[in-house]
Design an enzyme around this catalytic site. Structure first.
Site, PDB file in Angstrom:
ATOM      1  N   GLU A  81      49.987  60.992  18.126  1.00 46.90           N
ATOM      2  CA  GLU A  81      50.565  62.334  18.043  1.00 46.90           C
ATOM      3  C   GLU A  81      49.884  63.253  19.061  1.00 46.90           C
ATOM      4  O   GLU A  81      48.686  63.483  18.989  1.00 46.90           O
ATOM      5  CB  GLU A  81      50.394  62.908  16.640  1.00 46.90           C
ATOM      6  CG  GLU A  81      50.892  64.338  16.505  1.00 46.90           C
ATOM      7  CD  GLU A  81      50.572  64.962  15.160  1.00 46.90           C
ATOM      8  OE1 GLU A  81      50.532  66.205  15.091  1.00 46.90           O
ATOM      9  OE2 GLU A  81      50.355  64.217  14.176  1.00 46.90           O
ATOM     10  N   ARG A 102      49.986  72.158  21.663  1.00 47.35           N
ATOM     11  CA  ARG A 102      49.075  73.296  21.604  1.00 47.35           C
ATOM     12  C   ARG A 102      48.555  73.692  22.980  1.00 47.35           C
ATOM     13  O   ARG A 102      47.793  74.648  23.093  1.00 47.35           O
ATOM     14  CB  ARG A 102      47.880  72.970  20.696  1.00 47.35           C
ATOM     15  CG  ARG A 102      48.276  72.630  19.272  1.00 47.35           C
ATOM     16  CD  ARG A 102      47.055  72.343  18.417  1.00 47.35           C
ATOM     17  NE  ARG A 102      47.424  71.781  17.129  1.00 47.35           N
ATOM     18  CZ  ARG A 102      46.549  71.409  16.197  1.00 47.35           C
ATOM     19  NH1 ARG A 102      45.251  71.548  16.432  1.00 47.35           N
ATOM     20  NH2 ARG A 102      46.962  70.890  15.064  1.00 47.35           N
ATOM     21  N   LYS A 134      54.177  65.152   5.847  1.00 44.71           N
ATOM     22  CA  LYS A 134      52.808  65.418   6.262  1.00 44.71           C
ATOM     23  C   LYS A 134      52.184  66.375   5.251  1.00 44.71           C
ATOM     24  O   LYS A 134      52.785  67.407   4.928  1.00 44.71           O
ATOM     25  CB  LYS A 134      52.817  66.043   7.656  1.00 44.71           C
ATOM     26  CG  LYS A 134      51.469  66.581   8.131  1.00 44.71           C
ATOM     27  CD  LYS A 134      51.622  67.200   9.519  1.00 44.71           C
ATOM     28  CE  LYS A 134      50.319  67.788  10.006  1.00 44.71           C
ATOM     29  NZ  LYS A 134      50.422  68.284  11.394  1.00 44.71           N
TER      30      LYS A 134
END
Length: 212
Positions: free
Chosen positions: A45, A49, A133
């Site tokens: 993943e 950001r 998640k």
């Protein structure tokens, strides 16, 4: 939805730990991903950001054999589409909005939606989601909280992320409703900056040995 769920499960079952990466320099993306794959962590993943994130996903998708790149910290439909176009094979969001759910409906790429409360899990179940998640895991109640959801919300499985370390990952992986965990400890910033790819491969191999 069933096909997307199965596709997502096939990715999350590849390994007990999904590396959660913040990539500042796209030049590190390929050697970092190769080091993780060499250690057995194929699903990766890459969080949106940093400005380098989409290019990093694209590089890993195009250049790293065996890697299954995904995009994390997806906050809206535009980011969802951009991540898919870059080559993401799964999408991860820290929480869930109607906009993201609509983007997921339109996309061929499965979503791992974020949830932190029983109500959020129930709402996602109504939308057909059984794989979620749990975020931020440690701050939202940790393994004990997630264990308490296993009976009343049977049939839901989670990838806890947030505050997961090599020391506490086993607490989560031992739970019946946890399929894998997400963690950044397998690619420490200092090791990435130093180009210590062999060291990261060793950390990945150790992560693969965690029981689930």
């Amino acid at each position: 939805m069933a096909d997307k769920t199965n596709a997502l499960l096939s990715i999350l079952k590849l390994q007990p730990v999904v590396p959660v990466l913040v990539i500042d320099d796209v030049a590190t993306a390929v050697p970092l991903a190769r080091a993780l794959v060499a250690g057995g962590l194929k699903a990766i993943e890459i969080t949106l950001r940093t400005p380098a994130a989409l290019d990093a996903i694209r590089a890993v998708a195009n250049e790293v054999e065996g890697a299954v790149p995904g995009a994390g910290t997806i906050l809206n439909a535009r980011q969802y589409e951009e991540a898919v176009d870059a080559g993401s094979r799964f999408i991860v969001s820290p929480g869930t909005t109607l906009e993201i759910l609509e983007a997921a409906r339109k996309s061929r790429v499965p979503l791992l939606p974020g949830a932190a409360t029983a109500s959020e899990v129930m709402a996602l179940r109504e939308e057909g989601y059984t794989v979620m998640k749990f975020f931020p895991a440690e701050q939202a109640g940790g393994a004990a909280y997630l264990k308490s959801l296993s009976s009343p919300l049977a049939g839901s499985v989670f990838c806890p992320t947030g505050g997961i370390t090599a020391q506490n990952a086993g607490d989560y992986l031992s739970l019946p409703n946890v399929i894998c965990v997400g963690g950044s400890w397998v690619a420490p910033k200092a090791m990435v900056e130093a180009g210590d790819w062999d060291g990261i491969t060793r950390l990945a191999m150790e992560a693969c040995k965690l029981a689930r």
